[in-house]
Scaffold this active site. Sequence first.
Site, PDB file in Angstrom:
ATOM      1  N   GLY A  17      37.500  46.459  42.694  1.00  0.00           N
ATOM      2  CA  GLY A  17      38.070  47.616  43.393  1.00  0.00           C
ATOM      3  C   GLY A  17      39.269  47.210  44.231  1.00  0.00           C
ATOM      4  O   GLY A  17      39.232  46.188  44.904  1.00  0.00           O
ATOM      5  N   ARG A  27      51.710  38.651  48.206  1.00  0.00           N
ATOM      6  CA  ARG A  27      52.993  38.236  48.797  1.00  0.00           C
ATOM      7  C   ARG A  27      52.868  36.862  49.468  1.00  0.00           C
ATOM      8  O   ARG A  27      53.725  35.984  49.310  1.00  0.00           O
ATOM      9  CB  ARG A  27      53.426  39.291  49.821  1.00  0.00           C
ATOM     10  CG  ARG A  27      54.615  38.920  50.662  1.00  0.00           C
ATOM     11  CD  ARG A  27      54.909  40.082  51.593  1.00  0.00           C
ATOM     12  NE  ARG A  27      55.923  39.785  52.578  1.00  0.00           N
ATOM     13  CZ  ARG A  27      55.675  39.253  53.773  1.00  0.00           C
ATOM     14  NH1 ARG A  27      54.438  38.928  54.103  1.00  0.00           N
ATOM     15  NH2 ARG A  27      56.660  39.051  54.621  1.00  0.00           N
ATOM     16  N   ARG A  78      37.847  46.121  36.466  1.00  0.00           N
ATOM     17  CA  ARG A  78      36.550  45.448  36.372  1.00  0.00           C
ATOM     18  C   ARG A  78      36.457  45.103  34.888  1.00  0.00           C
ATOM     19  O   ARG A  78      36.699  45.948  34.041  1.00  0.00           O
ATOM     20  CB  ARG A  78      35.425  46.382  36.805  1.00  0.00           C
ATOM     21  CG  ARG A  78      35.646  46.969  38.220  1.00  0.00           C
ATOM     22  CD  ARG A  78      34.397  47.644  38.726  1.00  0.00           C
ATOM     23  NE  ARG A  78      34.659  48.501  39.886  1.00  0.00           N
ATOM     24  CZ  ARG A  78      34.632  48.095  41.153  1.00  0.00           C
ATOM     25  NH1 ARG A  78      34.385  46.835  41.438  1.00  0.00           N
ATOM     26  NH2 ARG A  78      34.855  48.945  42.138  1.00  0.00           N
ATOM     27  N   CYS A  79      36.144  43.855  34.576  1.00  0.00           N
ATOM     28  CA  CYS A  79      36.285  43.403  33.188  1.00  0.00           C
ATOM     29  C   CYS A  79      34.965  42.845  32.647  1.00  0.00           C
ATOM     30  O   CYS A  79      34.703  41.638  32.753  1.00  0.00           O
ATOM     31  CB  CYS A  79      37.386  42.339  33.127  1.00  0.00           C
ATOM     32  SG  CYS A  79      37.665  41.667  31.487  1.00  0.00           S
ATOM     33  N   ASP A 109      32.786  40.035  45.256  1.00  0.00           N
ATOM     34  CA  ASP A 109      31.813  39.054  44.750  1.00  0.00           C
ATOM     35  C   ASP A 109      31.721  39.039  43.213  1.00  0.00           C
ATOM     36  O   ASP A 109      31.529  37.979  42.613  1.00  0.00           O
ATOM     37  CB  ASP A 109      30.437  39.196  45.406  1.00  0.00           C
ATOM     38  CG  ASP A 109      29.877  40.600  45.322  1.00  0.00           C
ATOM     39  OD1 ASP A 109      30.576  41.499  44.793  1.00  0.00           O
ATOM     40  OD2 ASP A 109      28.746  40.810  45.784  1.00  0.00           O
ATOM     41  N   GLY A 110      31.916  40.207  42.590  1.00  0.00           N
ATOM     42  CA  GLY A 110      31.900  40.246  41.120  1.00  0.00           C
ATOM     43  C   GLY A 110      33.022  39.374  40.550  1.00  0.00           C
ATOM     44  O   GLY A 110      32.848  38.667  39.546  1.00  0.00           O
ATOM     45  N   THR A 133      38.002  43.336  49.535  1.00  0.00           N
ATOM     46  CA  THR A 133      37.134  44.487  49.253  1.00  0.00           C
ATOM     47  C   THR A 133      36.946  45.251  50.551  1.00  0.00           C
ATOM     48  O   THR A 133      36.831  44.633  51.621  1.00  0.00           O
ATOM     49  CB  THR A 133      35.754  44.081  48.702  1.00  0.00           C
ATOM     50  OG1 THR A 133      34.883  45.214  48.785  1.00  0.00           O
ATOM     51  CG2 THR A 133      35.093  42.949  49.451  1.00  0.00           C
ATOM     52  N   ASP A 135      34.354  46.718  51.395  1.00  0.00           N
ATOM     53  CA  ASP A 135      32.929  46.742  51.771  1.00  0.00           C
ATOM     54  C   ASP A 135      32.537  45.745  52.874  1.00  0.00           C
ATOM     55  O   ASP A 135      31.507  45.899  53.514  1.00  0.00           O
ATOM     56  CB  ASP A 135      32.041  46.460  50.551  1.00  0.00           C
ATOM     57  CG  ASP A 135      32.118  47.569  49.514  1.00  0.00           C
ATOM     58  OD1 ASP A 135      32.765  48.589  49.782  1.00  0.00           O
ATOM     59  OD2 ASP A 135      31.532  47.403  48.417  1.00  0.00           O
ATOM     60  N   ASP A 137      31.274  42.881  52.590  1.00  0.00           N
ATOM     61  CA  ASP A 137      29.924  42.359  52.318  1.00  0.00           C
ATOM     62  C   ASP A 137      29.931  40.908  51.829  1.00  0.00           C
ATOM     63  O   ASP A 137      28.908  40.417  51.359  1.00  0.00           O
ATOM     64  CB  ASP A 137      29.229  43.255  51.277  1.00  0.00           C
ATOM     65  CG  ASP A 137      30.014  43.374  49.975  1.00  0.00           C
ATOM     66  OD1 ASP A 137      31.207  42.993  49.962  1.00  0.00           O
ATOM     67  OD2 ASP A 137      29.450  43.855  48.982  1.00  0.00           O
ATOM     68  N   ARG A 179      28.947  49.880  48.532  1.00  0.00           N
ATOM     69  CA  ARG A 179      27.942  49.949  47.470  1.00  0.00           C
ATOM     70  C   ARG A 179      26.555  49.471  47.919  1.00  0.00           C
ATOM     71  O   ARG A 179      25.581  50.188  47.804  1.00  0.00           O
ATOM     72  CB  ARG A 179      28.410  49.111  46.289  1.00  0.00           C
ATOM     73  CG  ARG A 179      27.764  49.496  44.993  1.00  0.00           C
ATOM     74  CD  ARG A 179      28.126  48.552  43.877  1.00  0.00           C
ATOM     75  NE  ARG A 179      29.385  47.874  44.077  1.00  0.00           N
ATOM     76  CZ  ARG A 179      30.414  47.943  43.247  1.00  0.00           C
ATOM     77  NH1 ARG A 179      30.343  48.691  42.196  1.00  0.00           N
ATOM     78  NH2 ARG A 179      31.497  47.245  43.482  1.00  0.00           N
ATOM     79  N   SER A 223      25.894  70.313  67.632  1.00  0.00           N
ATOM     80  CA  SER A 223      26.514  69.953  66.354  1.00  0.00           C
ATOM     81  C   SER A 223      26.406  68.448  66.190  1.00  0.00           C
ATOM     82  O   SER A 223      25.981  67.760  67.109  1.00  0.00           O
ATOM     83  CB  SER A 223      27.985  70.349  66.351  1.00  0.00           C
ATOM     84  OG  SER A 223      28.668  69.559  67.295  1.00  0.00           O
TER      85      SER A 223
HETATM   86  O1  F6P Z   1      33.502  47.638  46.122  1.00  0.00           O
HETATM   87  C1  F6P Z   1      34.372  48.584  46.606  1.00  0.00           C
HETATM   88  C2  F6P Z   1      33.900  49.970  46.268  1.00  0.00           C
HETATM   89  O2  F6P Z   1      34.828  50.904  46.794  1.00  0.00           O
HETATM   90  C3  F6P Z   1      32.491  50.320  46.720  1.00  0.00           C
HETATM   91  O3  F6P Z   1      32.438  50.655  48.079  1.00  0.00           O
HETATM   92  C4  F6P Z   1      32.152  51.436  45.806  1.00  0.00           C
HETATM   93  O4  F6P Z   1      30.761  51.517  45.597  1.00  0.00           O
HETATM   94  C5  F6P Z   1      32.805  51.032  44.515  1.00  0.00           C
HETATM   95  O5  F6P Z   1      33.854  50.159  44.868  1.00  0.00           O
HETATM   96  C6  F6P Z   1      33.348  52.188  43.716  1.00  0.00           C
HETATM   97  O6  F6P Z   1      33.885  51.689  42.554  1.00  0.00           O
HETATM   98  P1  F6P Z   1      34.690  52.555  41.481  1.00  0.00           P
HETATM   99  O7  F6P Z   1      36.026  52.839  42.074  1.00  0.00           O
HETATM  100  O8  F6P Z   1      34.771  51.662  40.305  1.00  0.00           O
HETATM  101  O9  F6P Z   1      33.912  53.797  41.282  1.00  0.00           O
END
Ligand code: F6P
Length: 330
Positions: A17, A27, A78-79, A109-110, A133, A135, A137, A179, A223
């Site tokens: 992503g 850069r 993503r490959c 991480d992927g 990323t 995330d 994470d 995610r 609210s």
């Molecule tokens: O890993 C980054 C992320 O934005 C996650 O937060 C989310 O779950 C995922 O990618 C969404 O991926 P895609 O854009 O492939 O739907």
Amino acid sequence: MEYMKNLKRIGVLTSGGDAPGMNAAIRAVVRTAVYHNIEVVGIRRGFQGLIEKQFMSLQSQSVSRTVQLGGTLLKSSRCPRFREKQYRKIAYDNLREANIDALVVIGGDGSFRGAEDFLEDFKDYHIVGVPGTIDNDIYGTDYTIGFDTAINTAVSAVDKIKDTADSHNMIFFVEVMGRDAGFIALYTSISEGAEAMMIPEVPTKIEQLCSYLQTERRQNKTSGVVIVSEGDENGSASEIAEKVKKILPNYETRVTTLGHIQRGGSPSCRDRVLASLLGNGAVEALRKGISGVMIGQINNEIVYTPFREATTRHNEINKYWYEIAHILSL
Ligand code: F6P
């Protein structure tokens, strides 16, 4: 430290992503390499571009005026094919044919798992990773590139949502990305004083959530906003809102999914600085002959974490911050 004398040309790619700040990292890789008289080849579309030989030469001016741009100028993907050894072999042959001595992989991480598999197959090759990323994470760095921009985007969106929540006495369920991790939700909740947050790291039953909401009500709150991390075990924000509505039918509920707006936009100053330091650190690591590690930053120091660790462990949220968020929302 022995310097890699035959490092003449490096490749750089972005994978997984996209995240704001990836361009700043590219850069930094290009400019640091040029500074050391190392050529740079940009690989388009991540690992897919390695397999399909989508190579482009990058000079210093190729990355002019890119530091402030979101997305990735090299494009990303993503490959799934890269999980197969036969495609990694094609990638390796392409790299050798183009005389690319080493590679910088900017991704999550992927992407590091892909890099790790590649190095298992081809032990003579050199790869380092840069964590990009939203995330946050990834183990081995305090922050990942893109996280700061993403939380600022989420916070400014929730600021706006709260105007309507307040005006109409509504409870909004706002779904944020992440995610498997609740970092975006945690930071957004603290910044917004959300009534509650639903994150994968702290399992919360719907009944528990409802009792939080009722407590708030008893204290004259009319609210509110509940921040839902997309990875929460109770389901999406819509599913959670529906379940809450069944228990508390008098509540006026609405759902907003922030989605990919969190991934876009001009990177924040923090993300640009982090990306610049890590991109520079990646080239410096390759020059030292280092391979198989992710370049991170912990307590303002550049640190190297083996891919194996970066892919098998996770950055953990501070549970105490979760409690503080709850205390401050009362
Ligand atoms: O890993 C980054 C992320 O934005 C996650 O937060 C989310 O779950 C995922 O990618 C969404 O991926 P895609 O854009 O492939 O739907």
